[in-house]
Design a protein around this motif. Structure first.
Motif, PDB file in Angstrom:
ATOM      1  N   LYS A 251       0.837  -1.203   0.000  1.00  0.00           N
ATOM      2  CA  LYS A 251       0.000   0.000   0.000  1.00  0.00           C
ATOM      3  C   LYS A 251       0.871   1.252   0.000  1.00  0.00           C
ATOM      4  CE  LYS A 251      -4.343   1.471   2.140  1.00  0.00           C
ATOM      5  NZ  LYS A 251      -4.290   2.782   2.754  1.00  0.00           N
ATOM      6  N   ASP A 252       2.053   1.158   0.589  1.00  0.00           N
ATOM      7  CA  ASP A 252       2.960   2.315   0.639  1.00  0.00           C
ATOM      8  C   ASP A 252       3.457   2.722  -0.744  1.00  0.00           C
ATOM      9  OD1 ASP A 252       5.941   0.833   0.479  1.00  0.00           O
ATOM     10  OD2 ASP A 252       4.340  -0.395   1.308  1.00  0.00           O
TER      11      ASP A 252
ATOM     12  N   SER B 168       0.259  -2.741   4.199  1.00  0.00           N
ATOM     13  CA  SER B 168       1.663  -2.543   3.833  1.00  0.00           C
ATOM     14  C   SER B 168       2.543  -3.236   4.862  1.00  0.00           C
ATOM     15  CB  SER B 168       2.003  -1.044   3.777  1.00  0.00           C
ATOM     16  OG  SER B 168       3.410  -0.894   3.751  1.00  0.00           O
TER      17      SER B 168
ATOM     18  N   LYS C 251       5.698  -3.099   4.748  1.00  0.00           N
ATOM     19  CA  LYS C 251       6.843  -2.215   4.972  1.00  0.00           C
ATOM     20  C   LYS C 251       6.557  -1.242   6.121  1.00  0.00           C
ATOM     21  CE  LYS C 251       9.898   0.867   2.439  1.00  0.00           C
ATOM     22  NZ  LYS C 251       9.969   1.652   1.202  1.00  0.00           N
ATOM     23  N   THR C 252       5.402  -0.585   6.066  1.00  0.00           N
ATOM     24  CA  THR C 252       5.065   0.375   7.127  1.00  0.00           C
ATOM     25  C   THR C 252       4.315  -0.306   8.270  1.00  0.00           C
ATOM     26  OG1 THR C 252       2.921   0.920   6.149  1.00  0.00           O
ATOM     27  CG2 THR C 252       4.822   2.197   5.394  1.00  0.00           C
TER      28      THR C 252
ATOM     29  N   GLU D  35       1.150  -0.920   8.121  1.00  0.00           N
ATOM     30  CA  GLU D  35      -0.226  -0.425   8.095  1.00  0.00           C
ATOM     31  C   GLU D  35      -1.231  -1.575   7.918  1.00  0.00           C
ATOM     32  OE1 GLU D  35      -0.881   2.445   5.022  1.00  0.00           O
ATOM     33  OE2 GLU D  35      -2.990   2.729   5.527  1.00  0.00           O
TER      34      GLU D  35
END
Lengths: 196, 262
Positions: B168-169, B198, B200-201, B203
């Motif tokens: 999503k990022d 995400s 990565k983040t 989220e």
């Protein structure tokens, strides 16, 4: 062929002698051409020599012989010997060029064959069948193991991972118990000293 | 049975986790069903065996299945791509409505060559998570095939289905919205619940898995109650059993409907 040619050359020389005055100019051209052909032919290497060159040489030698003069009997002998040598030369040259031509044809057909083989490498693989694969045995990263082997290894890994998970949880529990019992011991120490 | 340490605080679920979007969600309730709640309350003493549900994560290669799982289970994110070989799994411990509960999360390889190995692990999945890359629309198209393959190994209607868009990022607002609209349409066709996340983040990752755990937990509790209900009927009378039977005989009227909504 050589004999015909030689006779023609001799006849031409005789004719020339007879009609020297009448056709001087006309012959000059022809003569010059032939002379040039002979000079060119004599300048060639053995590999370059063609049967046409041998005829040119033969013509030129015939003319030289006619112009030589002297004892007609010796001239005739020399002519006979020259004709023999020229016949041998003709045979060698035409044999050589035939062999060269044959080799050229053979080379060209081999080249074509090679080109065709290089142009269709897929044909070689197709002969393996549509679902086959070629493995380079010198490639250190080539495929080696079977599906079954990978499945077994994965299953073993998964079992070990599950066991690790259980052991980690138990270890965590023992660590907690150990910490708590330590705390208890520390808390009990002052009470003992108070009793004293 | 081995010793089990207490579950970490962020794996304790007491309220039913919310959906991502009401346009594609498996159920709208914000609380556990009454009979599940009361059963949990009675079993709080810990006499019941450990419950475990199987989650299978499928989708194209490089969409981020392993990253999603690693973010949730280990709270890490590795920028480097390493293809999963065959299958891998993680076990995540929860405490839901006071009951210990485990999720066994199976991470499958996305590479075609491993499909024959990974598909052997599809069987008995309580939850099927089909994953795609929000930045690569083609991977969304392929989710239908992945789901079909996973469903083939399971009883019809026995698994919860989720559709998850990852990375999503990497997508901007407008593009993300457009892809999400497509994905929500896909999700309703697949009878799946949709989530954008995400790894990565981080989220929505924890929220997503909490939702998965709560839904799977509730269904497995209901199944068990159904079973014991049947057993009790066979055994017959007895005051104590009758009392418990009464609470089971009166399930919430909307319970069955809400499970199969959307």
């Amino acid at each position: 062929m050589m004999r015909e040619r030689r006779e023609a050359a001799a006849a031409a020389a005789e004719e020339e002698e007879a009609e020297e005055a009448a056709e001087d100019e006309e012959d000059d051209d022809d003569e010059g051409e032939e002379e040039e052909g002979a000079r060119g032919a004599l300048g060639k290497s053995a590999e370059e020599l063609r049967t046409e060159d041998v005829y040119d040489i033969s013509y030129a030698l015939g003319r030289e012989l006619q112009a030589l003069g002297g004892d007609p009997a010796r001239r005739a002998r020399l002519q006979f010997q020259l004709v023999r040598v020229l016949e041998l030369l003709e045979a060698l040259v035409s044999g050589g060029s035939r062999a060269a031509e044959q080799l050229r044809l053979e080379r060209d057909s081999l080249r074509r064959e090679l080109g065709a083989l290089r142009g269709q490498p897929a044909r070689h693989q197709l002969s393996l069948g549509p679902d086959k694969m070629v493995i380079d045995l010198t490639d250190p990263n080539r495929p080696r193991f079977t599906l079954r082997e990978l499945e077994d290894v994965l299953q073993e890994r998964n079992q070990l991972k599950a066991q690790l998970h259980v052991v980690q949880e138990e270890l965590q529990c023992y660590k907690r118990v150990h910490k708590e019992s330590k705390k208890e011991v520390l808390e009990n120490i002052p009470s003992i000293s108070v009793r004293k | 049975m081995h010793l089990v340490p207490p579950v970490s605080r962020d794996r304790v679920i007491s309220h039913f986790p919310k959906w991502y979007t009401p346009e594609a969600c498996l159920q709208f309730k914000d609380h556990f069903q009454a009979q599940v709640r009361s059963a949990c309350h009675q079993r709080n003493t810990g006499t019941v065996g450990l419950k475990i549900s199987k989650v299978v994560v499928v989708g194209d290669l490089f969409v981020g299945k392993t990253s999603l799982i690693n973010r949730f289970c280990k709270d890490i994110f590795d920028r480097d791509y390493k293809a999963t070989i065959g299958v891998d799994f993680e076990i995540e411990r929860f405490e839901i409505a006071g009951v210990p509960y485990n999720l066994q999360i199976w991470d499958t390889a996305g590479q075609e060559k491993f499909k024959c190995i990974a598909s052997a692990y599809y069987r008995g999945a309580e939850v099927i998570v089909t994953v795609f890359d929000l930045a690569d629309i083609q991977t969304l198209d392929h989710t239908k095939q992945w789901l079909e393959d996973a469903l083939r190994e399971n009883e019809p209607g026995s698994s919860f289905i989720f559709l998850v868009g990852t990375k999503k990022d990497l997508v901007s607002g407008a593009a993300c919205e457009r892809t999400e609209r497509d994905a929500i349409r896909f999700a309703s066709e697949m009878q799946a619940e949709y989530w954008s996340v995400s790894a990565k983040t981080g989220e929505n990752v924890k929220e997503f898995f909490s939702r998965v755990a709560a839904l799977a937990f509730e269904r497995s509790m209901l199944k068990e109650l159904e079973k014991s209900n049947g057993r009790m009927a066979q055994i017959g009378a007895g005051n104590l059993i009758k009392l418990e039977g009464n609470s089971l005989d009166a399930p919430e009227s909307n319970s069955q409907a809400s499970l199969s909504c959307c």
